[in-house]
Design a protein around this motif. Structure first.
Motif, PDB file in Angstrom:
ATOM      1  N   GLY A  83       0.827  -1.194   0.000  1.00 25.34           N
ATOM      2  CA  GLY A  83       0.000   0.000   0.000  1.00 25.34           C
ATOM      3  C   GLY A  83       0.864   1.247   0.000  1.00 25.34           C
ATOM      4  N   ALA A  84       0.250   2.396  -0.160  1.00 22.79           N
ATOM      5  CA  ALA A  84       0.979   3.661  -0.237  1.00 22.79           C
ATOM      6  C   ALA A  84       1.554   4.041   1.121  1.00 22.79           C
ATOM      7  N   ALA A  85       2.722   4.698   1.090  1.00 17.50           N
ATOM      8  CA  ALA A  85       3.422   5.106   2.312  1.00 17.50           C
ATOM      9  C   ALA A  85       4.307   6.302   1.992  1.00 17.50           C
ATOM     10  N   PRO A  86       4.881   6.947   3.007  1.00 16.18           N
ATOM     11  CA  PRO A  86       5.818   8.050   2.761  1.00 16.18           C
ATOM     12  C   PRO A  86       7.157   7.513   2.252  1.00 16.18           C
ATOM     13  N   LYS A 186      -2.788  -9.024   7.039  1.00 14.96           N
ATOM     14  CA  LYS A 186      -3.711  -7.881   6.994  1.00 14.96           C
ATOM     15  C   LYS A 186      -4.343  -7.647   8.366  1.00 14.96           C
ATOM     16  N   GLU A 187      -4.681  -8.733   9.041  1.00 12.70           N
ATOM     17  CA  GLU A 187      -5.254  -8.611  10.387  1.00 12.70           C
ATOM     18  C   GLU A 187      -4.271  -7.932  11.342  1.00 12.70           C
ATOM     19  N   LYS A 257       2.526   7.756  20.902  1.00 14.21           N
ATOM     20  CA  LYS A 257       1.552   8.563  20.155  1.00 14.21           C
ATOM     21  C   LYS A 257       2.136   9.030  18.833  1.00 14.21           C
ATOM     22  N   ASP A 258       3.421   9.395  18.822  1.00 11.17           N
ATOM     23  CA  ASP A 258       4.083   9.774  17.563  1.00 11.17           C
ATOM     24  C   ASP A 258       3.939   8.664  16.531  1.00 11.17           C
ATOM     25  N   LEU A 259       4.219   7.435  16.962  1.00  6.70           N
ATOM     26  CA  LEU A 259       4.211   6.305  16.032  1.00  6.70           C
ATOM     27  C   LEU A 259       2.792   5.921  15.631  1.00  6.70           C
ATOM     28  N   GLN A 260       1.838   6.057  16.550  1.00  3.97           N
ATOM     29  CA  GLN A 260       0.454   5.743  16.200  1.00  3.97           C
ATOM     30  C   GLN A 260      -0.055   6.717  15.144  1.00  3.97           C
ATOM     31  N   LEU A 261       0.301   7.985  15.287  1.00  2.00           N
ATOM     32  CA  LEU A 261      -0.108   8.981  14.300  1.00  2.00           C
ATOM     33  C   LEU A 261       0.648   8.806  12.983  1.00  2.00           C
ATOM     34  N   THR A 262       1.917   8.398  13.068  1.00  2.00           N
ATOM     35  CA  THR A 262       2.692   8.125  11.854  1.00  2.00           C
ATOM     36  C   THR A 262       2.103   6.950  11.093  1.00  2.00           C
ATOM     37  N   LEU A 263       1.623   5.948  11.834  1.00  2.00           N
ATOM     38  CA  LEU A 263       1.004   4.783  11.207  1.00  2.00           C
ATOM     39  C   LEU A 263      -0.178   5.184  10.334  1.00  2.00           C
ATOM     40  N   GLU A 264      -0.874   6.251  10.713  1.00  2.00           N
ATOM     41  CA  GLU A 264      -2.041   6.682   9.959  1.00  2.00           C
ATOM     42  C   GLU A 264      -1.670   7.330   8.622  1.00  2.00           C
ATOM     43  N   LEU A 268      -3.896   1.891   4.971  1.00  2.00           N
ATOM     44  CA  LEU A 268      -4.064   0.530   5.482  1.00  2.00           C
ATOM     45  C   LEU A 268      -5.508   0.042   5.450  1.00  2.00           C
ATOM     46  N   ASP A 269      -6.428   0.875   4.997  1.00  2.00           N
ATOM     47  CA  ASP A 269      -7.808   0.408   4.884  1.00  2.00           C
ATOM     48  C   ASP A 269      -7.893  -0.696   3.833  1.00  2.00           C
TER      49      ASP A 269
END
Length: 310
Positions: A83-86, A186-187, A257-264, A268-269
């Motif tokens: 999937g797409a990523a930075p 995926k899960e 929190k930094d990494l959780q926001l980076t994950l977004e 990943l949908d």
């Protein structure tokens, strides 16, 4: 096409090792400095003069799944999730950055958080830590808990100049378990966003791995040359001397929190994912093994006691 890229103004030289600086500079002047500045200009095409740094093409959504079959006498399979990523410095294909996305989605960020997230290394380090955490989750879920594979790997494409990139999960499995292994990967990605988010323990473990790897690789010339490559490139604006001096400090400052926001910032949908299963099929005319032959026992590690136990 090749000669049009070999232009002296685009040349960058990175040197690392135990050498005499004066001697090396003399050699650089002799073998490279003597090349005329306009060498190969006759190969430049008009479009190249206006060329800008490109971006990873946007693929049409929703994502697709394909199955591939390759002739081979050994039964095996491999599955992919992408999937797409930075890119490696945090730039997305639309030109926005991970730091901008993180700050935009964290309305309660303190002044300190805003300051450290603007550090040039923030996104680069966050993506490294995120990759380590996802790999550990894949190992825990797909291999240890569900026992569907011996090898599941997550990685980023690693572009430095191109805007954007993609992530790729690769998992090997038996033909019978290939779809299950794909679904388990995926899960793992989905639960990391929702049900089992990144914990402080996950972050601390990843930090130790990343910092230790960095310190070990600093002992090699190739790693120093890699770190220096592109320092003078305007197309990689976030890469600079701070890559050496501030690396460990930036790593230590990263929070869950930094990494959780980076994950977004990763797509990943379900509708954003591209998946594939490749498996072998027996070529026509392949002879079946003689059933009278004694089959080799599994290698040590595949079952309790290994190959010497009944």
């Amino acid at each position: 096409a090749v000669m049009s890229q070999l232009l002296p103004p685009n040349l960058e030289v990175s040197l690392s090792g135990d050498f005499d600086v004066a001697e090396v500079l003399e050699m650089v002047y002799k073998y490279i400095g003597s090349i005329p500045e306009n060498a190969n200009n006759e190969y430049i095409v008009e479009e190249q003069k206006e060329a800008k740094v490109g971006a990873v093409p946007t693929v049409p959504l929703p994502g697709k799944h394909i199955n591939m079959e390759l002739p081979d006498s050994d039964p095996r399979a491999v599955a992919y999730v992408a999937g797409a990523a930075p890119n490696t410095w945090g730039y997305l294909s639309d030109g926005s950055t991970v730091a901008e996305r993180v700050l935009e989605n964290d309305k309660r960020a303190s002044d300190y958080d805003k300051q450290r997230r603007k550090h040039p290394l923030f996104a680069h380090v966050a993506l490294m830590l995120l990759s380590e955490i996802i790999n550990r989750r894949l190992f825990s879920n797909v291999r240890e808990r569900k026992q569907l594979t011996y090898d599941a790997n997550f990685s980023f494409s690693g572009f430095e100049r191109l805007l954007g990139g993609w992530f790729l999960v690769t998992v090997t499995a038996s033909k019978e378990n290939a779809q299950k292994a794909l679904d388990a990967c995926k899960e793992t990605l989905h639960t990391l966003r929702k049900n089992q988010q990144i914990t402080p323990d996950n972050v601390e473990s990843a930090k130790r791995v990343v910092v230790n790897r960095h310190e070990i690789e600093l002992r090699t010339n190739s790693y120093w040359a890699q770190l220096m490559s592109g320092l003078q490139e305007e197309s990689i604006p976030l890469k600079g001397p701070l890559s050496f001096t501030d690396f460990q400090a930036v790593v230590e400052a990263i929070t869950p929190k930094d990494l959780q926001l980076t994950l977004e910032t990763l797509l990943l949908d379900e509708q954003d994912l591209f998946t594939c299963i490749g498996q072998t099929i027996k070529p026509e005319g392949t002879k079946e093994p003689d059933e009278a032959l004694v089959r080799q026992a599994p290698v040590i590690g595949m079952r309790r006691g290994g190959a010497l136990m009944g």
